[in-house]
Write an enzyme that holds these catalytic residues in place. Structure first.
Site, PDB file in Angstrom:
ATOM      1  N   GLY A  25      17.036  -0.019  -2.937  1.00  0.00           N
ATOM      2  CA  GLY A  25      16.063  -0.022  -1.505  1.00  0.00           C
ATOM      3  C   GLY A  25      15.510  -1.516  -1.171  1.00  0.00           C
ATOM      4  O   GLY A  25      14.333  -1.556  -0.761  1.00  0.00           O
ATOM      5  N   ALA A  26      16.451  -2.326  -1.585  1.00  0.00           N
ATOM      6  CA  ALA A  26      16.141  -3.980  -1.583  1.00  0.00           C
ATOM      7  C   ALA A  26      16.109  -4.634  -0.204  1.00  0.00           C
ATOM      8  O   ALA A  26      15.846  -5.675   0.096  1.00  0.00           O
ATOM      9  CB  ALA A  26      16.846  -4.661  -2.608  1.00  0.00           C
ATOM     10  N   GLY A  29      11.046  -3.434   3.410  1.00  0.00           N
ATOM     11  CA  GLY A  29       9.689  -2.999   2.757  1.00  0.00           C
ATOM     12  C   GLY A  29       9.276  -3.746   1.410  1.00  0.00           C
ATOM     13  O   GLY A  29       9.651  -5.215   1.136  1.00  0.00           O
ATOM     14  N   SER A 152       3.665   7.053  -5.547  1.00  0.00           N
ATOM     15  CA  SER A 152       2.711   6.972  -4.346  1.00  0.00           C
ATOM     16  C   SER A 152       1.433   7.550  -4.852  1.00  0.00           C
ATOM     17  O   SER A 152       1.745   8.573  -5.695  1.00  0.00           O
ATOM     18  CB  SER A 152       3.502   7.699  -3.200  1.00  0.00           C
ATOM     19  OG  SER A 152       2.528   7.980  -2.224  1.00  0.00           O
ATOM     20  N   TYR A 183       7.507  15.686  -0.479  1.00  0.00           N
ATOM     21  CA  TYR A 183       7.342  14.500  -0.808  1.00  0.00           C
ATOM     22  C   TYR A 183       6.215  14.344  -1.942  1.00  0.00           C
ATOM     23  O   TYR A 183       6.503  13.467  -2.932  1.00  0.00           O
ATOM     24  CB  TYR A 183       6.610  13.538   0.427  1.00  0.00           C
ATOM     25  CG  TYR A 183       6.361  12.240   0.033  1.00  0.00           C
ATOM     26  CD1 TYR A 183       7.375  11.243   0.057  1.00  0.00           C
ATOM     27  CD2 TYR A 183       4.988  11.563   0.206  1.00  0.00           C
ATOM     28  CE1 TYR A 183       7.256   9.715  -0.267  1.00  0.00           C
ATOM     29  CE2 TYR A 183       4.898  10.035  -0.081  1.00  0.00           C
ATOM     30  CZ  TYR A 183       6.119   9.283  -0.264  1.00  0.00           C
ATOM     31  OH  TYR A 183       5.922   7.970  -0.488  1.00  0.00           O
TER      32      TYR A 183
HETATM   33  N1  LIG Z   1       4.996   2.525   2.941  1.00  0.00           N
HETATM   34  C1  LIG Z   1       4.052   3.045   2.196  1.00  0.00           C
HETATM   35  O1  LIG Z   1       2.788   3.073   2.587  1.00  0.00           O
HETATM   36  C2  LIG Z   1       4.138   3.679   0.853  1.00  0.00           C
HETATM   37  C3  LIG Z   1       3.148   4.242   0.048  1.00  0.00           C
HETATM   38  C4  LIG Z   1       3.255   4.689  -1.003  1.00  0.00           C
HETATM   39  C5  LIG Z   1       4.433   4.842  -1.604  1.00  0.00           C
HETATM   40  N2  LIG Z   1       5.446   3.795  -1.143  1.00  0.00           N
HETATM   41  C6  LIG Z   1       6.839   3.922  -1.623  1.00  0.00           C
HETATM   42  O2  LIG Z   1       7.263   2.754  -1.768  1.00  0.00           O
HETATM   43  C7  LIG Z   1       8.703   2.573  -1.737  1.00  0.00           C
HETATM   44  C8  LIG Z   1       9.358   1.604  -0.859  1.00  0.00           C
HETATM   45  O3  LIG Z   1       8.815   2.053   0.285  1.00  0.00           O
HETATM   46  P1  LIG Z   1       8.703   0.941   1.688  1.00  0.00           P
HETATM   47  O4  LIG Z   1       7.314   1.355   2.486  1.00  0.00           O
HETATM   48  O5  LIG Z   1       9.194  -0.224   1.277  1.00  0.00           O
HETATM   49  O6  LIG Z   1       9.864   1.689   2.850  1.00  0.00           O
HETATM   50  P2  LIG Z   1      11.288   1.328   3.647  1.00  0.00           P
HETATM   51  O7  LIG Z   1      10.791   0.161   4.050  1.00  0.00           O
HETATM   52  O8  LIG Z   1      11.376   2.312   4.484  1.00  0.00           O
HETATM   53  O9  LIG Z   1      11.974   1.162   2.280  1.00  0.00           O
HETATM   54  C9  LIG Z   1      12.665   2.167   1.627  1.00  0.00           C
HETATM   55  C10 LIG Z   1      14.069   1.760   1.107  1.00  0.00           C
HETATM   56  O10 LIG Z   1      14.727   2.893   0.428  1.00  0.00           O
HETATM   57  C11 LIG Z   1      15.910   3.047   0.836  1.00  0.00           C
HETATM   58  N3  LIG Z   1      16.536   4.024   0.688  1.00  0.00           N
HETATM   59  C12 LIG Z   1      16.335   5.407   1.497  1.00  0.00           C
HETATM   60  N4  LIG Z   1      17.070   6.623   1.216  1.00  0.00           N
HETATM   61  C13 LIG Z   1      17.986   5.987   0.489  1.00  0.00           C
HETATM   62  C14 LIG Z   1      19.121   6.327  -0.627  1.00  0.00           C
HETATM   63  N5  LIG Z   1      19.554   7.767  -0.251  1.00  0.00           N
HETATM   64  N6  LIG Z   1      19.632   5.530  -1.274  1.00  0.00           N
HETATM   65  C15 LIG Z   1      19.187   4.438  -1.577  1.00  0.00           C
HETATM   66  N7  LIG Z   1      18.265   3.838  -0.871  1.00  0.00           N
HETATM   67  C16 LIG Z   1      17.708   4.509   0.107  1.00  0.00           C
HETATM   68  C17 LIG Z   1      15.940   2.380   2.394  1.00  0.00           C
HETATM   69  O11 LIG Z   1      17.217   2.076   2.923  1.00  0.00           O
HETATM   70  P3  LIG Z   1      17.732   2.267   4.159  1.00  0.00           P
HETATM   71  O12 LIG Z   1      17.091   0.914   5.183  1.00  0.00           O
HETATM   72  O13 LIG Z   1      19.014   2.189   4.202  1.00  0.00           O
HETATM   73  O14 LIG Z   1      17.121   3.480   4.888  1.00  0.00           O
HETATM   74  C18 LIG Z   1      15.033   1.408   2.010  1.00  0.00           C
HETATM   75  O15 LIG Z   1      15.865   0.031   1.738  1.00  0.00           O
HETATM   76  C19 LIG Z   1       9.161   4.089  -1.636  1.00  0.00           C
HETATM   77  O16 LIG Z   1       9.535   4.672  -2.902  1.00  0.00           O
HETATM   78  C20 LIG Z   1       7.797   4.765  -1.014  1.00  0.00           C
HETATM   79  O17 LIG Z   1       7.768   6.230  -1.358  1.00  0.00           O
HETATM   80  C21 LIG Z   1       5.381   3.655   0.133  1.00  0.00           C
END
Ligand SMILES: NC(=O)c1ccc[n+]([C@@H]2O[C@H](COP(=O)([O-])OP(=O)(O)OC[C@H]3O[C@@H](n4cnc5c(N)ncnc54)[C@H](OP(=O)(O)O)[C@@H]3O)[C@@H](O)[C@H]2O)c1
Length: 318
Positions: A25-26, A29, A152, A183
């Site tokens: 997911g690089a 975010g 998370s 989730y």
């Molecule tokens: N944001 C928060 O507040 C928060 C809080 C707690 C934990 N987290 C965790 O932090 C991590 C990163 O989240 P983020 O906030 O940076 O969110 P983000 O910007 O939505 O990034 C998520 C990434 O995961 C990829 N992804 C989704 N489905 C996938 C699949 N089937 N195969 C491969 N890649 C996939 C997305 O690709 P696409 O762009 O192609 O969809 C995107 O690159 C996640 O694991 C999330 O649960 C985030």
């Protein structure tokens, strides 16, 4: 007010030339922010993205940095894609120094992955589980090496839902689907797996961690609200809400990857601050901190989750 926990700046002076990392997911975010930092320090990062074009677009500004990026296709919702990706990585690389299982989806509508798993459990846990297991030999060859499993605070429950692993109905085929609860289940599985993994890898020089990266302004909430509400409208209240930039959201993972003392804490849970922890004493976070979910430390649950995951991804008999 809770303060964002940041890495010791000295960690960002480390020369990572010759080191190879995978970040899932690089393209956005915290995954993108983690990739940027590692490349700035000279690492070669395999940016594992569901959409290759999005990965290339997001990382093109990194050309000319000390390190390098290689975008490769990985869809964690497809076991075939995970196997294909791991095979290609092994064709090209003999060693891996770090794996960041960062990609994730949150509160998706009820759905199934290509292999029939509930979407969040399938993408967040099972896809990364298979990926990690297939890459263990490369991580052993690259030891000392580190695996960071991004979870998370939801692994301890969120929005009045508790977090548990329902082995009788992992995929919501018997009970009513609840997107938030699903989730929480997927994120709890990640924390439990990281601890189990660390025990299995004890003595190999490969360490494993789970993290809560913080409340990051990103696209993750797209199934709950339009991202602009969080990322623009709520921005003035970021400090109060403990909402942060992607760069700050990458700090916990970077600390686990780069800190010299981290391997002594293999298996532990590292948390950025989080206003949404139900208990006040957890909200400041901690590197590491004790998970508020007792299931994290239940070895029987961990063993059952491991065996179940092996079976589901088709690794039961080797
Ligand atoms: N944001 C928060 O507040 C928060 C809080 C707690 C934990 N987290 C965790 O932090 C991590 C990163 O989240 P983020 O906030 O940076 O969110 P983000 O910007 O939505 O990034 C998520 C990434 O995961 C990829 N992804 C989704 N489905 C996938 C699949 N089937 N195969 C491969 N890649 C996939 C997305 O690709 P696409 O762009 O192609 O969809 C995107 O690159 C996640 O694991 C999330 O649960 C985030």
């Amino acid at each position: 007010m809770y303060k964002t926990i940041r890495c010791d700046p000295k960690l960002f002076d480390k020369d990572l030339s010759g080191h190879v990392y995978i970040v899932t997911g690089a393209n956005s975010g915290s995954g993108l922010a983690t990739t940027e930092q590692l490349v700035r320090q000279g690492a070669h990062v395999i940016a594992a993205c569901r959409r290759v074009s999005a990965g290339q677009e997001a990382t093109k500004h990194l050309s000319g940095q000390k390190g390098s990026v290689e975008v490769m296709e990985l869809d964690l919702g497809s076991l075939a894609s995970v196997r294909r990706f791991a095979g290609l990585v092994k064709d090209k690389h003999q060693q891996l120094h770090g794996l960041v299982n960062n990609a994730g989806v949150m509160s998706t509508p009820q759905g199934k992955t290509e292999d029939g798993f509930e979407t969040q459990f399938g993408v967040n846990h099972l896809g990364h589980f298979l990926l990690t297991e297939l890459l263990l030999d490369l991580l052993r060859s690259g030891a000392p090496s580190r695996i960071v499993c991004v979870s998370s605070l939801a692994h301890a429950g969120m929005q009045k839902r508790s977090a548990t692993i329902d082995f009788d109905d992992l995929f919501y085929e018997k009970r009513k689907y609840d997107a938030v609860e699903a989730y929480c289940q997927s994120k709890l599985a990640i924390v439990i797996y990281a601890r189990h993994l660390a025990k299995r890898l004890d003595g190999t020089g490969v360490s494993a961690f789970s993290t809560h990266p913080g409340w990051i302004r990103s696209n993750l909430i797209k199934h709950t609200m339009p991202p602009w509400i969080q990322n623009i409208l709520m921005r003035p209240f970021s400090g109060m809400l403990t909402m942060m930039s992607a760069e700050d959201g990458a700090q916990t993972q970077l600390h686990c990857l780069l800190d010299d003392d981290a391997p002594a804490h293999s298996g532990e849970y590292y948390s950025q601050n989080g206003l949404l922890y139900p208990n006040k004493e957890n909200r400041a976070g901690g590197w590491p901190m004790r998970s508020p979910n007792p299931l994290t430390y239940d070895d029987e649950v961990a063993e059952r989750l491991f065996e179940t995951s092996l079976e589901l991804v088709g690794l039961k008999n080797g």
